[in-house]
Design a protein around this motif. Structure first.
Motif, short mmCIF file in Angstrom:
data_model
loop_
_atom_site.label_atom_id
_atom_site.label_comp_id
_atom_site.label_asym_id
_atom_site.label_seq_id
_atom_site.Cartn_x
_atom_site.Cartn_y
_atom_site.Cartn_z
N GLU A 1 1.48 6.20 3.46
CA GLU A 1 0.63 6.16 4.49
C GLU A 1 0.07 5.37 5.13
O GLU A 1 -0.97 5.63 6.55
CB GLU A 1 0.30 7.87 4.39
CG GLU A 1 -0.88 7.60 2.84
CD GLU A 1 -0.22 8.17 1.68
OE1 GLU A 1 -1.38 9.09 0.69
OE2 GLU A 1 0.99 7.74 1.86
N ASP A 2 -0.15 4.85 3.72
CA ASP A 2 -1.88 3.46 4.97
C ASP A 2 -1.08 3.28 6.00
O ASP A 2 -1.83 2.40 6.93
CB ASP A 2 -2.14 2.46 4.22
CG ASP A 2 -2.95 3.46 2.87
OD1 ASP A 2 -3.28 4.47 3.14
OD2 ASP A 2 -2.90 2.54 2.14
N TYR A 3 -0.05 2.35 6.21
CA TYR A 3 0.62 1.43 6.95
C TYR A 3 0.89 2.73 9.13
O TYR A 3 1.58 2.09 9.72
CB TYR A 3 2.12 1.26 6.63
CG TYR A 3 1.87 0.33 5.55
CD1 TYR A 3 1.59 -0.88 6.37
CD2 TYR A 3 2.64 0.51 4.79
CE1 TYR A 3 1.68 -2.39 5.24
CE2 TYR A 3 2.50 0.03 3.54
CZ TYR A 3 1.89 -1.35 3.45
OH TYR A 3 1.47 -2.95 2.52
N SER A 4 0.41 3.38 8.75
CA SER A 4 0.68 4.64 10.63
C SER A 4 -1.08 5.25 10.27
O SER A 4 -1.38 5.80 11.07
CB SER A 4 1.45 5.58 9.57
OG SER A 4 0.43 6.30 8.51
N ARG A 5 -2.06 4.28 9.88
CA ARG A 5 -3.42 4.99 10.26
C ARG A 5 -3.61 3.93 11.91
O ARG A 5 -2.99 2.81 12.08
CB ARG A 5 -4.24 3.43 9.36
CG ARG A 5 -4.32 4.70 7.88
CD ARG A 5 -4.39 3.77 7.22
NE ARG A 5 -6.61 2.85 7.25
CZ ARG A 5 -7.71 3.92 6.93
NH1 ARG A 5 -7.18 4.60 5.73
NH2 ARG A 5 -8.55 3.73 7.12
N ARG B 1 0.69 -1.59 0.27
CA ARG B 1 0.30 -0.09 0.17
C ARG B 1 1.00 1.19 0.15
O ARG B 1 2.20 1.41 -0.19
CB ARG B 1 -0.95 -0.12 1.47
CG ARG B 1 -1.54 -0.88 1.36
CD ARG B 1 -3.50 -0.97 2.56
NE ARG B 1 -4.05 -2.13 2.46
CZ ARG B 1 -4.59 -2.05 2.20
NH1 ARG B 1 -5.21 -1.53 0.93
NH2 ARG B 1 -5.61 -3.02 1.84
N PRO C 1 -5.63 0.34 11.48
CA PRO C 1 -4.73 -0.77 10.65
C PRO C 1 -5.89 -0.99 9.67
O PRO C 1 -6.77 -1.80 9.52
CB PRO C 1 -3.81 -1.62 11.10
CG PRO C 1 -3.97 -1.29 12.07
CD PRO C 1 -5.23 -0.52 13.14
N LEU C 2 -5.61 -1.04 8.13
CA LEU C 2 -6.09 -1.35 7.08
C LEU C 2 -5.85 -3.35 6.61
O LEU C 2 -4.75 -3.56 7.57
CB LEU C 2 -6.11 -1.45 5.16
CG LEU C 2 -6.33 0.22 5.40
CD1 LEU C 2 -5.75 0.89 4.22
CD2 LEU C 2 -7.37 0.15 5.25
N THR D 1 -4.61 -6.89 5.54
CA THR D 1 -3.29 -7.29 5.41
C THR D 1 -3.51 -8.65 4.26
O THR D 1 -2.75 -9.23 4.26
CB THR D 1 -2.61 -7.70 6.17
OG1 THR D 1 -2.63 -8.12 7.20
CG2 THR D 1 -2.22 -6.62 6.64
N PHE E 1 3.32 -6.76 4.21
CA PHE E 1 3.47 -6.72 5.54
C PHE E 1 3.60 -8.03 6.22
O PHE E 1 4.23 -8.57 7.13
CB PHE E 1 2.15 -5.51 6.40
CG PHE E 1 2.89 -4.94 8.16
CD1 PHE E 1 3.69 -3.63 7.97
CD2 PHE E 1 2.01 -5.93 8.34
CE1 PHE E 1 3.73 -4.09 9.62
CE2 PHE E 1 1.85 -5.63 9.82
CZ PHE E 1 3.05 -5.17 10.59
N LYS E 2 2.30 -8.71 5.90
CA LYS E 2 2.27 -10.67 6.23
C LYS E 2 2.45 -10.84 5.79
O LYS E 2 3.64 -11.59 6.94
CB LYS E 2 0.54 -10.59 5.54
CG LYS E 2 0.00 -11.70 5.85
CD LYS E 2 -1.08 -11.88 5.74
CE LYS E 2 -1.93 -12.98 6.10
NZ LYS E 2 -3.17 -13.54 6.18
N ASP F 1 -1.09 -8.60 1.34
CA ASP F 1 0.06 -7.63 2.04
C ASP F 1 1.66 -8.13 2.40
O ASP F 1 1.80 -8.67 2.70
CB ASP F 1 -0.51 -6.06 3.46
CG ASP F 1 0.15 -5.10 2.88
OD1 ASP F 1 1.17 -4.54 2.99
OD2 ASP F 1 -0.77 -4.21 3.09
#
Length: 248
Positions: free
Chosen positions: A51-55, A48, A58-59, A61, A79-80, A77
């Motif tokens: 900025e989506d990783y600092s919500r 993503r 979190p959205l 993954t 991240f996952k 994601d």
């Protein structure tokens, strides 16, 4: 079908506001033993916006889409993926080796392959594959079983054997793994692989004594071996650095 899959992936990328880094075939078509009616198991890795990783909230993954016309699409994601890689999860090792690649962004495959070498754990990989074998091995005691189940058992058993023997992550395809088979078993498996390509997923087969004996003996041997292998310690900092590099 490939063009259709690529079009779907690009639609997902646009509608979800993500960047797809890599997309491949992960099921029997990727493993090298599809049936006539095998699904298309498309898996992708995405990232993503920064900025989506600092919500605050979190959205998700992971993405999974309704299965339509034998097309099964799901994505993780990055991240996952990297979080799971820290635990030497098998899926990223398999996906990046798939012989059927639908999409790759800007050299991601090469960078990911180089990075995952540091996160292979023989004990965890072997336990994973042996778990698949154990979940289906009761089928071998029956008079008949689905040919599909036999190939799931064989591939998983060979992948476990490879992980233990070579202390490296197993190749994805059955053809590459088959070098570990005894000649008599290999000949029969190759014949069955040809048969599987000509029948549907529900085809029922009576397992031969040769293959059954090989599976049962190898399973006992590997279960004994894996208990003697220590779990390795992975490097978190390497994953953090890789994630930030890709994000930039």
């Amino acid at each position: 079908m490939k063009a259709h899959i690529i079009k779907k992936l690009m639609e997902i990328e646009a509608s979800e506001g993500i960047r797809i880094l890599f997309a491949c075939e992960s099921g029997s078509r990727g493993w090298g033993f599809p049936s006539l009616d095998s699904d298309y198991d498309v898996r992708f890795i995405y990232i993503r916006k920064g900025e989506d990783y600092s919500r605050l909230f979190p959205l998700p993954t992971e993405m999974r889409f309704p299965m339509i016309d034998d097309l099964d699409i799901a994505g993780w994601d990055l991240f996952k993926v990297l979080t799971l890689l820290y635990k030497s999860n098998v899926s990223p090792f398999e996906w990046i080796q798939s012989p059927v690649v639908y999409h790759e962004f800007n050299g991601f495959e090469a960078s990911f392959r180089a990075m995952i070498e540091n996160y292979f754990d023989a004990r965890r990989h072997t336990h994973h594959y042996l778990g698949i074998v154990r979940s289906k091995v009761e089928d071998l005691q029956r008079e008949t079983m689905k040919l599909k189940s036999l190939f799931y058992i064989l591939r998983s058993l060979l992948a476990a054997d490879w992980s233990m023997t070579n202390r490296g992550y197993a190749p994805m395809t059955l053809a590459e793994l088959s070098v570990l088979l005894p000649d008599d078993v290999k000949d029969e498996v190759m014949q069955l692989q040809k048969l599987k390509s000509q029948v549907d997923e529900g085809f029922v087969y009576s397992c031969s004594a040769i293959i059954r004996s090989y599976i049962e003996t190898k399973l006992i041997h590997l279960e004994h071996q894996v208990g003697q292998v220590p779990v390795s310690v992975s490097d978190k900092e390497g994953l953090e650095k890789y994630f930030k590099t890709i994000l930039r």
